[in-house]
Design a protein around this motif. Structure first.
Motif, short mmCIF file in Angstrom:
data_model
loop_
_atom_site.label_atom_id
_atom_site.label_comp_id
_atom_site.label_asym_id
_atom_site.label_seq_id
_atom_site.Cartn_x
_atom_site.Cartn_y
_atom_site.Cartn_z
N TYR A 157 -16.37 -8.99 -24.70
CA TYR A 157 -15.99 -7.40 -24.58
C TYR A 157 -14.50 -7.70 -25.35
CZ TYR A 157 -19.17 -6.16 -20.96
OH TYR A 157 -20.33 -5.98 -20.28
N VAL A 171 -11.64 -3.49 -23.23
CA VAL A 171 -12.34 -2.23 -23.09
C VAL A 171 -11.06 -1.31 -22.23
CG1 VAL A 171 -14.22 -1.41 -21.56
CG2 VAL A 171 -14.27 -3.55 -22.67
N ASP A 197 -8.36 -4.53 -31.04
CA ASP A 197 -9.61 -4.00 -31.36
C ASP A 197 -9.98 -3.41 -29.98
OD1 ASP A 197 -12.29 -3.24 -31.37
OD2 ASP A 197 -12.93 -4.66 -33.18
N THR A 237 -12.19 -1.12 -27.08
CA THR A 237 -13.53 -0.52 -27.06
C THR A 237 -13.67 0.36 -25.91
OG1 THR A 237 -14.15 -2.88 -27.50
CG2 THR A 237 -15.87 -1.15 -27.30
N ASP A 286 -18.97 2.84 -25.27
CA ASP A 286 -19.66 1.99 -25.93
C ASP A 286 -20.08 0.64 -25.42
OD1 ASP A 286 -19.77 3.66 -28.29
OD2 ASP A 286 -17.66 3.08 -28.74
N GLY A 337 -17.36 -4.74 -29.57
CA GLY A 337 -16.05 -3.90 -29.95
C GLY A 337 -16.37 -2.90 -30.63
N SER A 338 -15.16 -2.19 -31.15
CA SER A 338 -15.28 -1.04 -31.74
C SER A 338 -15.12 -1.03 -33.23
CB SER A 338 -13.86 -0.26 -31.50
OG SER A 338 -12.74 -0.69 -32.09
N PRO A 354 -21.03 1.19 -32.34
CA PRO A 354 -19.68 2.00 -31.70
C PRO A 354 -19.72 3.25 -32.06
CG PRO A 354 -18.94 0.47 -33.02
CD PRO A 354 -20.45 0.17 -33.05
#
Length: 327
Positions: free
Chosen positions: A180, A183, A218, A220, A224, A246-247, A298
């Motif tokens: 992750y 987040v 990054d 998230t 997502d 991730g995004s 994402p």
């Protein structure tokens, strides 16, 4: 399907438990309500999970206990079809002894893996972290990037995911590890940058940046993260694999603080203080592997996710803000 979520009263685990119960699954949450942050957030997570189950054909059961309790873990895994192992001692910046991270994040993970091997679960999803990468040699990070964590937390997460992959290779446990990337979203930990920036701006206080603000993240959005985890209920395409979630977007901390400030309190000036040595300078995810294996794409840019979080924060300010302010 019967789904066990360890750490299921925490931020990500709480969203997973709520989503699975709302989808009609029978969810069992294991959580020890560790007071790393205010446990009233965990109580809200439990409440939302129970509400989701009540509005669907699913169920929600809470077991207060610890992943370090091997017998308890074995009993719960024995009754599960799929296991989402989210429980961990969190905190890159905290000053806990490395042994605590080892006891919870490594020994606790081994308890879950042993039980999964013994009882033949359909899938075990391990929550790893971008912290395993450490200092970037190149960006975006792909899964082949060197893993040189610089914190006890990141080191323990790397050990846990490597054990998961060993159990997949040697013992046939259908394990997947998801790395992750920062987040955030509703009911997030109160001591994170976004929640602090929003809270300070709404209270007429300048956002405080640790370091010079050139660090990039990054980030998230939790929806997502849910999409990636939901996909793993129905496919074995990623068994035995480690994947970034991730995004694919990133933003420097100064710009993040500025955009939140401009949206909420444009008259404020930014403030700066010393950086934390264990904070990564940059993070940026290459999610092409997850896209190929499970169709992960994402849907929230960082700016869209922050807007969604601010909207949620305003609607839940009465109960959530005091927890942020006291973190």
């Amino acid at each position: 399907m019967r789904v066990l979520v360890t750490g299921g009263a925490g931020f990500i685990g709480g969203h997973l438990a709520e989503a699975f119960a709302g989808d009609g699954h029978d969810v069992v949450v294991l959580d020890n309500f560790d007071p790393y942050y205010d446990t009233r957030i965990k109580e809200h997570n439990v409440e939302t999970g129970r509400e989701a189950a009540a509005e669907s054909d699913g169920s929600y059961d809470l077991v207060e206990g610890d992943v370090r309790d091997a017998d308890l873990v074995d009993d719960l895994v024995a009754d599960a079809d799929s296991v989402y192992h989210q429980a961990a001692q969190a905190g890159v910046r905290t000053d806990y002894s490395p042994r605590k991270y080892d006891e919870v994040n490594v020994d606790g993970t081994l308890n879950v893996l042993d039980a999964a091997r013994d009882h033949g679960v359909e899938r075990l999803v391990f929550a790893s972290s971008s912290s395993v990468y450490g200092k970037p040699r190149y960006l975006p990070y792909d899964e082949d990037h060197l893993t040189t964590p610089i914190s006890p937390y990141g080191t323990s997460k790397l050990a846990g995911e490597r054990y998961a992959m060993v159990y997949a290779e040697r013992y046939g446990v259908p394990a997947v590890a998801l790395r992750y990337f920062t987040v955030y979203g509703p009911r997030m930990r109160p001591n994170m940058a976004i929640s602090n920036f929003v809270s300070r701006c709404l209270n007429g206080e300048p956002p405080v940046i640790y370091g010079d603000g050139t660090q990039t993240r990054d980030m998230t959005y939790v929806e997502d993260i849910l999409a990636a985890n939901r996909a793993l209920l129905d496919t074995d395409a990623a068994d035995g694999e480690v994947m970034n979630v991730g995004s694919t977007d990133n933003i420097d901390i100064e710009t993040l603080a500025t955009e939140i400030r401009d949206q909420l309190a444009p008259e404020l000036e930014l403030e700066y203080t010393d950086a934390y040595e264990v904070d990564a300078d940059h993070s940026h995810a290459d999610v092409s592997k997850a896209s190929e294996l499970i169709g992960y794409e994402p849907t929230y840019t960082i700016r869209e996710g922050v807007e969604a979080f601010v909207e949620w924060y305003r609607a839940n300010r009465e109960w959530y803000e005091p927890l942020v302010r006291n973190s």
